[in-house]
Design a protein around this motif. Structure first.
Motif, PDB file in Angstrom:
ATOM      1  N   UNK A 105       0.831  -1.209   0.000  1.00 16.79           N
ATOM      2  CA  UNK A 105       0.000   0.000   0.000  1.00 16.79           C
ATOM      3  C   UNK A 105       0.864   1.257   0.000  1.00 16.79           C
ATOM      4  N   UNK A 106       1.963   1.248   0.758  1.00 19.35           N
ATOM      5  CA  UNK A 106       2.838   2.430   0.816  1.00 19.35           C
ATOM      6  C   UNK A 106       3.484   2.734  -0.533  1.00 19.35           C
ATOM      7  N   UNK A 107       3.523   1.735  -1.414  1.00 17.96           N
ATOM      8  CA  UNK A 107       4.087   1.920  -2.754  1.00 17.96           C
ATOM      9  C   UNK A 107       2.997   2.038  -3.816  1.00 17.96           C
ATOM     10  N   UNK A 112      -4.294  -7.751  -5.942  1.00 15.05           N
ATOM     11  CA  UNK A 112      -5.345  -8.239  -6.846  1.00 15.05           C
ATOM     12  C   UNK A 112      -6.186  -9.294  -6.122  1.00 15.05           C
ATOM     13  N   UNK A 113      -5.499 -10.231  -5.442  1.00 14.86           N
ATOM     14  CA  UNK A 113      -6.180 -11.244  -4.636  1.00 14.86           C
ATOM     15  C   UNK A 113      -5.181 -11.949  -3.744  1.00 14.86           C
ATOM     16  N   UNK A 129      -0.202  -9.534  -7.295  1.00 13.69           N
ATOM     17  CA  UNK A 129      -0.105  -8.114  -7.613  1.00 13.69           C
ATOM     18  C   UNK A 129       0.271  -7.974  -9.089  1.00 13.69           C
ATOM     19  N   UNK A 130       0.181  -6.762  -9.597  1.00 16.80           N
ATOM     20  CA  UNK A 130       0.636  -6.474 -10.957  1.00 16.80           C
ATOM     21  C   UNK A 130       1.822  -5.531 -10.899  1.00 16.80           C
ATOM     22  N   UNK A 135       2.228  -7.179 -15.751  1.00 21.34           N
ATOM     23  CA  UNK A 135       2.591  -8.570 -15.503  1.00 21.34           C
ATOM     24  C   UNK A 135       2.150  -8.967 -14.098  1.00 21.34           C
ATOM     25  N   UNK A 136       1.450 -10.098 -13.994  1.00 23.68           N
ATOM     26  CA  UNK A 136       1.013 -10.552 -12.681  1.00 23.68           C
ATOM     27  C   UNK A 136       2.148 -11.286 -11.973  1.00 23.68           C
TER      28      UNK A 136
END
Length: 150
Positions: A105-107, A112-113, A129-130, A135-136
Protein backbone atom coordinates in the motif's frame (compact mmCIF):
# COMPACT_ATOMS: atom_id res chain seq x y z
CA UNK A 1 20.99 1.04 -8.59
CA UNK A 2 19.14 4.17 -9.65
CA UNK A 3 19.82 7.42 -7.86
CA UNK A 4 17.41 7.97 -4.99
CA UNK A 5 16.76 4.28 -4.43
CA UNK A 6 18.28 2.03 -1.84
CA UNK A 7 17.94 -1.48 -0.59
CA UNK A 8 16.54 -1.23 2.89
CA UNK A 9 15.36 -3.58 5.53
CA UNK A 10 11.86 -2.07 5.23
CA UNK A 11 10.82 -4.77 2.74
CA UNK A 12 8.88 -7.27 4.89
CA UNK A 13 10.05 -10.44 3.11
CA UNK A 14 13.22 -12.06 1.75
CA UNK A 15 13.43 -13.46 -1.76
CA UNK A 16 14.07 -17.18 -2.14
CA UNK A 17 13.68 -17.58 -5.91
CA UNK A 18 11.14 -18.52 -8.57
CA UNK A 19 8.54 -20.97 -7.23
CA UNK A 20 6.64 -21.52 -10.46
CA UNK A 21 5.79 -20.10 -13.87
CA UNK A 22 2.34 -20.61 -15.41
CA UNK A 23 2.35 -21.27 -19.17
CA UNK A 24 -0.84 -21.21 -21.22
CA UNK A 25 -1.30 -24.18 -23.58
CA UNK A 26 -4.07 -25.40 -25.87
CA UNK A 27 -3.19 -29.12 -26.02
CA UNK A 28 -2.42 -30.66 -22.63
CA UNK A 29 -1.32 -34.05 -23.98
CA UNK A 30 1.15 -32.39 -26.35
CA UNK A 31 2.40 -30.07 -23.57
CA UNK A 32 2.91 -32.92 -21.10
CA UNK A 33 4.64 -35.01 -23.75
CA UNK A 34 7.09 -32.19 -24.45
CA UNK A 35 7.85 -31.33 -20.83
CA UNK A 36 8.15 -34.97 -19.77
CA UNK A 37 9.87 -36.52 -22.77
CA UNK A 38 11.91 -33.64 -24.20
CA UNK A 39 12.67 -31.60 -21.08
CA UNK A 40 12.79 -34.43 -18.54
CA UNK A 41 10.33 -32.81 -16.13
CA UNK A 42 8.66 -35.05 -13.57
CA UNK A 43 4.89 -35.03 -12.91
CA UNK A 44 3.82 -32.55 -10.25
CA UNK A 45 0.46 -31.57 -8.80
CA UNK A 46 -2.68 -32.06 -10.88
CA UNK A 47 -5.76 -29.83 -10.87
CA UNK A 48 -8.13 -31.50 -13.34
CA UNK A 49 -11.09 -29.22 -12.50
CA UNK A 50 -8.97 -26.26 -13.63
CA UNK A 51 -7.43 -27.94 -16.67
CA UNK A 52 -4.04 -27.50 -14.99
CA UNK A 53 -1.07 -29.84 -14.66
CA UNK A 54 2.21 -29.05 -12.93
CA UNK A 55 5.60 -30.53 -13.82
CA UNK A 56 8.78 -30.36 -11.76
CA UNK A 57 11.66 -28.51 -13.37
CA UNK A 58 14.43 -29.08 -10.83
CA UNK A 59 13.24 -27.56 -7.55
CA UNK A 60 10.69 -25.31 -9.32
CA UNK A 61 7.41 -25.98 -11.06
CA UNK A 62 6.14 -25.25 -14.53
CA UNK A 63 2.36 -25.02 -14.48
CA UNK A 64 0.63 -25.92 -17.74
CA UNK A 65 -2.85 -24.35 -17.96
CA UNK A 66 -5.06 -25.51 -20.82
CA UNK A 67 -7.05 -22.54 -22.14
CA UNK A 68 -9.34 -24.92 -24.10
CA UNK A 69 -10.55 -26.50 -20.82
CA UNK A 70 -13.56 -24.86 -19.12
CA UNK A 71 -11.39 -24.32 -16.02
CA UNK A 72 -8.80 -22.40 -18.05
CA UNK A 73 -11.16 -19.95 -19.72
CA UNK A 74 -10.22 -17.06 -17.42
CA UNK A 75 -6.58 -17.44 -18.51
CA UNK A 76 -7.40 -17.27 -22.23
CA UNK A 77 -5.72 -14.22 -23.81
CA UNK A 78 -8.28 -11.60 -24.87
CA UNK A 79 -6.65 -11.37 -28.31
CA UNK A 80 -5.50 -14.34 -30.40
CA UNK A 81 -1.72 -14.49 -30.20
CA UNK A 82 -1.76 -12.53 -26.93
CA UNK A 83 0.10 -13.34 -23.74
CA UNK A 84 1.37 -16.84 -23.02
CA UNK A 85 2.52 -16.47 -19.43
CA UNK A 86 -0.23 -16.05 -16.86
CA UNK A 87 1.99 -15.12 -13.91
CA UNK A 88 5.35 -15.65 -12.23
CA UNK A 89 5.44 -16.86 -8.64
CA UNK A 90 8.25 -15.47 -6.49
CA UNK A 91 9.08 -17.54 -3.43
CA UNK A 92 9.90 -15.67 -0.23
CA UNK A 93 11.00 -16.38 3.29
CA UNK A 94 8.52 -16.00 6.15
CA UNK A 95 6.77 -12.64 6.45
CA UNK A 96 3.95 -11.00 8.36
CA UNK A 97 0.90 -10.66 6.13
CA UNK A 98 -0.09 -7.27 7.57
CA UNK A 99 3.46 -5.93 7.05
CA UNK A 100 3.35 -6.98 3.40
CA UNK A 101 -0.08 -5.41 2.92
CA UNK A 102 1.21 -2.14 4.44
CA UNK A 103 4.40 -2.27 2.35
CA UNK A 104 2.50 -2.72 -0.90
CA UNK A 105 0.00 0.00 0.00
CA UNK A 106 2.84 2.43 0.82
CA UNK A 107 4.09 1.92 -2.75
CA UNK A 108 0.65 2.28 -4.33
CA UNK A 109 0.50 -1.40 -5.29
CA UNK A 110 -2.95 -2.95 -5.06
CA UNK A 111 -3.38 -6.57 -4.05
CA UNK A 112 -5.35 -8.24 -6.85
CA UNK A 113 -6.18 -11.24 -4.64
CA UNK A 114 -4.92 -13.45 -1.85
CA UNK A 115 -5.08 -17.24 -1.80
CA UNK A 116 -3.65 -20.39 -0.26
CA UNK A 117 -2.01 -22.37 -3.08
CA UNK A 118 0.33 -25.27 -3.65
CA UNK A 119 3.68 -24.66 -5.24
CA UNK A 120 7.21 -26.04 -5.36
CA UNK A 121 7.57 -25.67 -1.57
CA UNK A 122 4.06 -26.82 -0.58
CA UNK A 123 0.88 -24.98 0.36
CA UNK A 124 1.46 -21.35 1.27
CA UNK A 125 -0.24 -17.97 1.42
CA UNK A 126 -0.01 -16.00 -1.83
CA UNK A 127 -0.50 -12.34 -2.68
CA UNK A 128 -1.16 -11.54 -6.34
CA UNK A 129 -0.11 -8.11 -7.61
CA UNK A 130 0.64 -6.47 -10.96
CA UNK A 131 3.91 -4.82 -11.87
CA UNK A 132 3.77 -1.42 -13.62
CA UNK A 133 3.68 -3.18 -17.01
CA UNK A 134 0.66 -5.38 -16.31
CA UNK A 135 2.59 -8.57 -15.50
CA UNK A 136 1.01 -10.55 -12.68
CA UNK A 137 3.34 -11.58 -9.86
CA UNK A 138 2.48 -14.00 -7.09
CA UNK A 139 4.39 -13.34 -3.87
CA UNK A 140 4.28 -16.72 -2.11
CA UNK A 141 5.35 -17.33 1.45
CA UNK A 142 6.83 -20.61 2.67
CA UNK A 143 4.74 -23.71 3.21
CA UNK A 144 2.26 -23.53 6.05
CA UNK A 145 1.28 -26.71 7.83
CA UNK A 146 -1.89 -27.23 9.88
CA UNK A 147 0.16 -28.47 12.83
CA UNK A 148 2.29 -25.28 12.85
CA UNK A 149 5.61 -26.89 11.85
CA UNK A 150 7.95 -24.89 9.64
Amino acid sequence: MREGTSLTSSIPFSLVGIDHVVLLVDDMDKALGFYHEVMGCRPGYSYPALGMEQVWCGASLIVLWDVTHHGGQKARPPVAGGRNVDHICIATGPFEHEALRAHLESHGVAIHREAMHGGARGMGHSFYIYDPFGNMLEIKGPAEYPDGRA
